[in-house]
Enzyme design. Structure first.
Site, mmCIF file in Angstrom:
data_model
loop_
_atom_site.group_PDB
_atom_site.id
_atom_site.type_symbol
_atom_site.label_atom_id
_atom_site.label_comp_id
_atom_site.label_asym_id
_atom_site.label_seq_id
_atom_site.Cartn_x
_atom_site.Cartn_y
_atom_site.Cartn_z
ATOM 1 N N GLY A 1 0.792 -1.228 0.000
ATOM 2 C CA GLY A 1 0.000 0.000 0.000
ATOM 3 C C GLY A 1 0.819 1.269 0.000
ATOM 4 O O GLY A 1 0.419 2.273 0.590
ATOM 5 N N ASN B 1 5.575 5.126 -11.594
ATOM 6 C CA ASN B 1 4.749 3.948 -11.317
ATOM 7 C C ASN B 1 3.291 4.271 -11.629
ATOM 8 O O ASN B 1 2.613 4.942 -10.861
ATOM 9 C CB ASN B 1 4.914 3.525 -9.851
ATOM 10 C CG ASN B 1 4.217 2.216 -9.558
ATOM 11 O OD1 ASN B 1 3.524 1.656 -10.411
ATOM 12 N ND2 ASN B 1 4.399 1.698 -8.346
ATOM 13 N N CYS C 1 0.359 0.663 -9.672
ATOM 14 C CA CYS C 1 0.260 0.016 -8.360
ATOM 15 C C CYS C 1 -1.102 -0.661 -8.229
ATOM 16 O O CYS C 1 -2.138 -0.030 -8.467
ATOM 17 C CB CYS C 1 0.445 1.023 -7.235
ATOM 18 S SG CYS C 1 0.185 0.235 -5.621
ATOM 19 N N GLY D 1 9.485 -9.437 -13.779
ATOM 20 C CA GLY D 1 8.471 -10.463 -13.565
ATOM 21 C C GLY D 1 9.113 -11.832 -13.552
ATOM 22 O O GLY D 1 9.538 -12.330 -14.596
ATOM 23 N N GLY E 1 12.869 -8.936 -8.429
ATOM 24 C CA GLY E 1 11.940 -8.468 -7.410
ATOM 25 C C GLY E 1 11.693 -9.490 -6.327
ATOM 26 O O GLY E 1 12.433 -9.586 -5.345
ATOM 27 N N THR E 2 10.682 -10.314 -6.520
ATOM 28 C CA THR E 2 10.240 -11.249 -5.492
ATOM 29 C C THR E 2 11.362 -12.166 -5.009
ATOM 30 O O THR E 2 11.427 -12.512 -3.824
ATOM 31 C CB THR E 2 9.067 -12.078 -6.048
ATOM 32 O OG1 THR E 2 8.053 -11.159 -6.437
ATOM 33 C CG2 THR E 2 8.520 -13.035 -5.031
HETATM 34 O O1 RRO Z 1 3.118 -0.739 -2.364
HETATM 35 C C1 RRO Z 1 2.492 -1.639 -2.932
HETATM 36 O O2 RRO Z 1 1.543 -2.230 -2.409
HETATM 37 C C2 RRO Z 1 2.839 -2.032 -4.324
HETATM 38 C C3 RRO Z 1 3.245 -1.160 -5.312
HETATM 39 BR BR1 RRO Z 1 3.567 0.636 -5.017
HETATM 40 C C4 RRO Z 1 3.452 -1.624 -6.639
HETATM 41 O O3 RRO Z 1 3.785 -0.886 -7.585
HETATM 42 N N1 RRO Z 1 3.246 -2.933 -6.871
HETATM 43 C C5 RRO Z 1 2.853 -3.794 -5.894
HETATM 44 O O4 RRO Z 1 2.684 -4.986 -6.176
HETATM 45 N N2 RRO Z 1 2.670 -3.324 -4.634
#
Ligand code: RRO
Length: 331
Positions: free
Chosen positions: A94, A156, A159, A271, A293-294
């Site tokens: 968030g 971004n 989100c 990804g 990322g993950t």
């Molecule tokens: O902060 C998030 O919940 C969030 C962001 Br800004 C985003 O760009 N992508 C995501 O999966 N979570």
């Protein structure tokens, strides 16, 4: 290609054969930015600052993309914010962040000391929010001791956890307006787009026409997990963004489609990047760089490991320059 080897003496009269590191030209240029290699940390997976530097030499990565920031601090969503999946994870962080000015005071100097090339990610609820963030960024780039540390702005637009707002990345004219409004930052701008649309090529086209120097493909997939005991969503924010290895083919398809339609537009692939295979697929599909990322949540050394794996893969496959992989599947 066999690796070159050097003979060095290790004790009186007993030489040892030591393999030299593979020589692969890893340099890449993406969206107006020259990088020493194509592997970056994805926004939101390396914090706002240099916290990964306990595990990774940040100066050795292509770049570090910081978690999305707005002008003002934002508290983010209630816990739980992340939940593991067999295919990766789902999050609803968030957009928690300290605000751009506090970030520049507390976090940016650490990134500079670590020698990182910094990509600042910004978010907003309105076009005005993005414009204000871009203006604030221009000011702090101008006043900071080492302005060169910030190499690009990632906008971004995608989100998944912006309550009550539809995504800019699902609306080509709105995405274009945001990109135009962020020109004031005076930095190369990358538009981070969404996989949750069948209009990806149209949105990417609109962003490019509005001045985006590159697109980052893609953010997370909209998802929801229900706890069947409580009968409620597991995440405090309700739905969330799905990421991880299961996202790999979705990201590869997104990169492929945009590269085919817009061959001049630089792409950063994001990804499911967790090893050489997943990185090379995105590069072959048309990306000039990739974001990890993950994988970093499971192993904070993942970005460096992916870079090492990619280097080794190139060496083992006779690829002397990573640039020759970019878009290779289209030729
Ligand atoms: O902060 C998030 O919940 C969030 C962001 Br800004 C985003 O760009 N992508 C995501 O999966 N979570």
């Amino acid at each position: 290609m066999p690796s070159r080897a050097t003979t060095i003496p290790i004790a009186a009269g007993s030489p040892a054969i030591v393999a030299e590191p593979p020589t692969v030209d890893l340099t890449t240029t993406v969206g107006g930015v020259s990088l020493p290699n194509p592997v970056m940390c994805a926004a939101g997976t390396a914090g706002h600052g240099a916290e990964l530097s306990a595990f990774v030499d940040l100066s050795r990565l292509g770049a570090v993309v910081v978690k999305s920031l707005s002008v003002d601090p934002w508290p983010g969503n209630p816990a739980p914010r992340v939940h593991p999946l067999s295919t990766g994870m789902i999050n609803s962080v968030g957009l928690e962040g300290p605000g751009l000015a506090a970030w520049a005071d507390a976090e940016l100097p650490q990134l500079q000391r670590a020698g990182a090339r910094v990509v600042v990610s910004i978010w907003g609820r309105s076009i005005e929010d993005y414009a204000e963030a871009a203006e604030a960024l221009a000011v702090l780039v101008g006043r900071h001791d080492q302005p060169g540390a910030i190499v690009a702005l990632e906008v971004n637009l995608s989100c998944p956890n912006l309550a009550g707002k539809s995504m800019f990345a699902h609306d080509a004219p709105a995405a274009a307006q945001v990109m135009a409004a962020t020109a004031v930052a005076g930095l190369p701008r990358w538009a981070k787009l969404s996989p949750n649309t069948d209009r990806l090529v149209q949105v990417a086209t609109a962003c490019a026409e509005a001045g985006a120097d590159a697109v980052t493909l893609t953010n997370t997939l909209l998802g929801l997990v229900i706890d069947i005991e409580t009968r409620r969503p597991v995440l405090g924010g309700g739905g969330g963004g799905v990421s991880g290895p299961g996202m790999g083919p979705i990201a590869v398809r997104a990169v492929w489609d945009v590269a085919r339609a817009l061959p001049q537009l630089p792409i950063i692939g994001a990804g499911g990047v967790c090893d050489a295979d997943s990185a090379v697929q995105l590069l072959m599909a048309g990306a000039s760089a990739v974001q990890v990322g993950t994988a970093t949540f499971a192993d904070p050394r993942a970005p460096q490991r992916v870079l090492d794996d990619l280097t080794r893969w190139c060496h083992d496959h006779g690829v002397t320059s990573v640039a020759e992989l970019c878009g290779a599947s289209h030729r």
